[in-house]
Design a protein around this motif. Structure first.
Motif, PDB file in Angstrom:
ATOM      1  N   LEU A  22     -23.130  42.867   9.372  1.00 30.34           N
ATOM      2  CA  LEU A  22     -22.576  41.469   9.038  1.00 30.34           C
ATOM      3  C   LEU A  22     -21.388  41.389   9.058  1.00 30.34           C
ATOM      4  CD1 LEU A  22     -25.204  41.106   6.015  1.00 30.34           C
ATOM      5  CD2 LEU A  22     -25.391  40.168   8.137  1.00 30.34           C
ATOM      6  N   ILE A  23     -20.796  40.275   9.562  1.00 30.39           N
ATOM      7  CA  ILE A  23     -19.395  39.943   9.736  1.00 30.39           C
ATOM      8  C   ILE A  23     -19.101  38.271   9.116  1.00 30.39           C
ATOM      9  CG2 ILE A  23     -17.663  39.712  11.420  1.00 30.39           C
ATOM     10  CD1 ILE A  23     -19.205  40.899  13.558  1.00 30.39           C
ATOM     11  N   GLU A  24     -19.674  37.454   9.548  1.00 33.14           N
ATOM     12  CA  GLU A  24     -19.718  36.174   8.766  1.00 33.14           C
ATOM     13  C   GLU A  24     -20.651  35.937   7.968  1.00 33.14           C
ATOM     14  OE1 GLU A  24     -17.096  34.320   9.708  1.00 33.14           O
ATOM     15  OE2 GLU A  24     -16.180  35.555  11.459  1.00 33.14           O
ATOM     16  N   PRO A  25     -20.351  35.043   6.896  1.00 31.46           N
ATOM     17  CA  PRO A  25     -21.415  34.594   5.931  1.00 31.46           C
ATOM     18  C   PRO A  25     -22.498  34.000   6.237  1.00 31.46           C
ATOM     19  CG  PRO A  25     -19.152  33.675   5.550  1.00 31.46           C
ATOM     20  CD  PRO A  25     -19.077  34.144   6.633  1.00 31.46           C
ATOM     21  N   GLU A  26     -22.668  33.609   7.662  1.00 31.69           N
ATOM     22  CA  GLU A  26     -23.886  32.968   8.328  1.00 31.69           C
ATOM     23  C   GLU A  26     -24.602  33.921   9.103  1.00 31.69           C
ATOM     24  OE1 GLU A  26     -23.874  28.674   9.579  1.00 31.69           O
ATOM     25  OE2 GLU A  26     -21.622  28.900   9.192  1.00 31.69           O
ATOM     26  N   ASP A  27     -24.288  35.163   9.095  1.00 29.04           N
ATOM     27  CA  ASP A  27     -24.783  35.997   9.996  1.00 29.04           C
ATOM     28  C   ASP A  27     -26.166  36.581   9.422  1.00 29.04           C
ATOM     29  OD1 ASP A  27     -22.756  36.138  11.596  1.00 29.04           O
ATOM     30  OD2 ASP A  27     -21.882  37.867  11.100  1.00 29.04           O
ATOM     31  N   VAL A  66     -33.207  42.157   8.546  1.00 31.81           N
ATOM     32  CA  VAL A  66     -33.147  43.154   7.517  1.00 31.81           C
ATOM     33  C   VAL A  66     -31.825  43.133   6.584  1.00 31.81           C
ATOM     34  CG1 VAL A  66     -34.484  44.934   8.999  1.00 31.81           C
ATOM     35  CG2 VAL A  66     -32.065  44.558   9.348  1.00 31.81           C
ATOM     36  N   ALA A  67     -31.005  41.907   6.815  1.00 31.16           N
ATOM     37  CA  ALA A  67     -29.685  41.766   6.135  1.00 31.16           C
ATOM     38  C   ALA A  67     -29.296  40.340   6.452  1.00 31.16           C
ATOM     39  CB  ALA A  67     -28.367  42.677   6.293  1.00 31.16           C
ATOM     40  N   VAL A  68     -28.796  39.900   5.412  1.00 33.19           N
ATOM     41  CA  VAL A  68     -28.208  38.379   5.506  1.00 33.19           C
ATOM     42  C   VAL A  68     -26.976  38.393   4.921  1.00 33.19           C
ATOM     43  CG1 VAL A  68     -30.567  37.191   5.922  1.00 33.19           C
ATOM     44  CG2 VAL A  68     -29.562  37.356   3.548  1.00 33.19           C
ATOM     45  N   GLY A  69     -26.056  37.503   5.465  1.00 28.36           N
ATOM     46  CA  GLY A  69     -24.711  37.031   4.777  1.00 28.36           C
ATOM     47  C   GLY A  69     -25.141  36.169   3.737  1.00 28.36           C
ATOM     48  N   GLU A  70     -23.798  35.703   2.730  1.00 28.94           N
ATOM     49  CA  GLU A  70     -24.193  35.052   1.562  1.00 28.94           C
ATOM     50  C   GLU A  70     -24.708  33.426   1.914  1.00 28.94           C
ATOM     51  OE1 GLU A  70     -19.142  34.551   0.733  1.00 28.94           O
ATOM     52  OE2 GLU A  70     -20.475  36.150  -0.102  1.00 28.94           O
ATOM     53  N   LEU A 127     -27.551  41.231  15.951  1.00 29.35           N
ATOM     54  CA  LEU A 127     -26.619  40.674  15.046  1.00 29.35           C
ATOM     55  C   LEU A 127     -27.014  38.908  15.458  1.00 29.35           C
ATOM     56  CD1 LEU A 127     -24.401  40.255  12.825  1.00 29.35           C
ATOM     57  CD2 LEU A 127     -22.811  40.132  14.829  1.00 29.35           C
ATOM     58  N   VAL A 128     -27.379  38.333  14.329  1.00 30.67           N
ATOM     59  CA  VAL A 128     -27.757  36.774  14.871  1.00 30.67           C
ATOM     60  C   VAL A 128     -26.495  36.080  13.983  1.00 30.67           C
ATOM     61  CG1 VAL A 128     -29.430  34.929  14.686  1.00 30.67           C
ATOM     62  CG2 VAL A 128     -30.016  37.245  15.222  1.00 30.67           C
TER      63      VAL A 128
END
Ligand SMILES: [Zn+2]
Ligand SMILES: [Zn+2]
Length: 344
Positions: A22-27, A66-70, A127-128
């Motif tokens: 994850l890089i950005e909060p919307e990733d 499997v993972a999300v930004g805040e 990565l989306v």
């Protein structure tokens, strides 16, 4: 993780890559369950669309978050999702108008630096960015073969029809029966076309179109214009969809379409084309074109897929393993499959 990468014209390989983070909060990060090989991947494969050697390709995908930004609120870890082939910011001038396909910050999966340096989805994980706009939950019970059409090919076929001047009861001609053309045939039928002429020269593709309820017309062996006139009391078709992207197809479209009718070019044009502008003017035709606004239509397309009104299952003619991607590209290049789905 493994990823299918472009190496040189005619060469793709399966390479080890670090897992995305994850890089950005919307990733969001998606573990890929199925990913399609598309006609636009072939442009990359042949070097007609240039990307950096080693870049991961692919843009049609279904998988599990499997993972999300805040800042991701519309999907959560554990959700089975499908995604659109490009991202959009949701806040620029074009996004505010609903023209997500012209977003000034849009990035397309698997198309290298020129389209936003976003690694592709023919990989174990992807990565989306902008997950709230790009991802949707897969409706209960929907196969990955069907779901992965929503974010690209069926979305484009649907766009071709609804973004023309199409109205129920119209006679529609579709030129070019690749996966997008065949999806346009199905969308036109589903949305109430009185009659659909499906035009190509490949017998297997004509057969699929006929199974979707269209009248199959062989480009070389039949008189296409006579058939179009015969289906419309001599006027010509109300809407003509060019799913080829070649001046010859566009020229045919101008001739097949009735006065005050509309032409929709979803086939890709990158060059200057010689068009009979005089005929277009005299016939008062409306000409539209461009990349489909898939994000704007994805919810309606998914609903129609879930209801079985649209069903692209017949278009998936091969399943192959991700590690067999080099062979999959060779098979697709030889036109031995309509749609190949790769599974990690
Ligand atoms: Zn595609
Ligand atoms: Zn935008």
């Amino acid at each position: 993780m493994r990823a299918v990468t472009f190496q040189a014209p005619g060469v793709v390989s399966v390479e080890e890559r670090p897992e995305p983070e994850l890089i950005e909060p919307e990733d969001a990060i998606v573990r890929i369950e199925a990913t399609g090989v598309c006609g636009s991947d072939l442009h990359i494969y042949h070097g007609r669309v240039q990307i950096e050697p080693g870049f991961t390709i692919g843009h049609e995908y279904v998988g599990t978050v499997v993972a999300v930004g805040e800042a991701v609120t519309r999907v959560a870890v554990g959700d089975r999702v499908l995604g659109c082939f490009h991202t959009a910011c949701g806040t620029c001038f074009f996004c505010r108008r609903g023209d997500y396909h012209r977003c000034v910050q849009s990035r397309t999966f698997g198309h290298g630096a020129t389209l936003g340096s976003l690694q592709g989805t023919q990989a174990d994980m992807a990565l989306v960015p902008r997950a709230n706009i790009v991802l949707r939950r897969v409706p209960e019970g929907m196969s990955s073969d069907v779901a992965l059409f929503a974010g690209d090919v069926m979305g484009t076929g649907f766009h071709a029809v609804v973004e023309s001047d199409f109205e129920p009861g119209d006679v529609v001609a579709v030129l070019g029966l690749g996966p997008v053309g065949l999806c346009a045939v199905q969308a036109a039928r589903a949305l109430g076309a009185a009659h659909v002429l499906a035009i190509d020269s490949v017998p297997e593709r004509l057969d699929v179109a006929a199974s979707f309820g269209a009248e199959a017309v062989h480009l070389a062996e039949q008189d296409v214009r006579a058939i179009a006139r015969g289906a419309t009391e001599g006027r010509g078709v109300d809407v003509c969809i060019d799913a080829v992207g070649d001046p010859k197809a566009l020229d045919s479209a101008i001739r097949l379409t009735r006065a005050c009718g509309s032409i929709q070019c979803v086939g890709v044009y990158a060059e200057r084309a010689d068009v009979h502008m005089g005929l277009l003017w005299l016939k008062t035709l409306t000409l539209r074109g461009g990349q489909a606004n898939v994000i704007a239509h994805v919810d309606r397309v998914l609903a129609l897929l879930a209801a079985g009104v649209l069903d692209p299952t017949a278009l998936v003619t091969r399943h192959m393993k991700l590690e067999d991607a080099p062979e999959a590209y060779a098979v697709y290049d030889r036109r031995e499959a309509l749609k190949i789905v790769l599974t990690p």
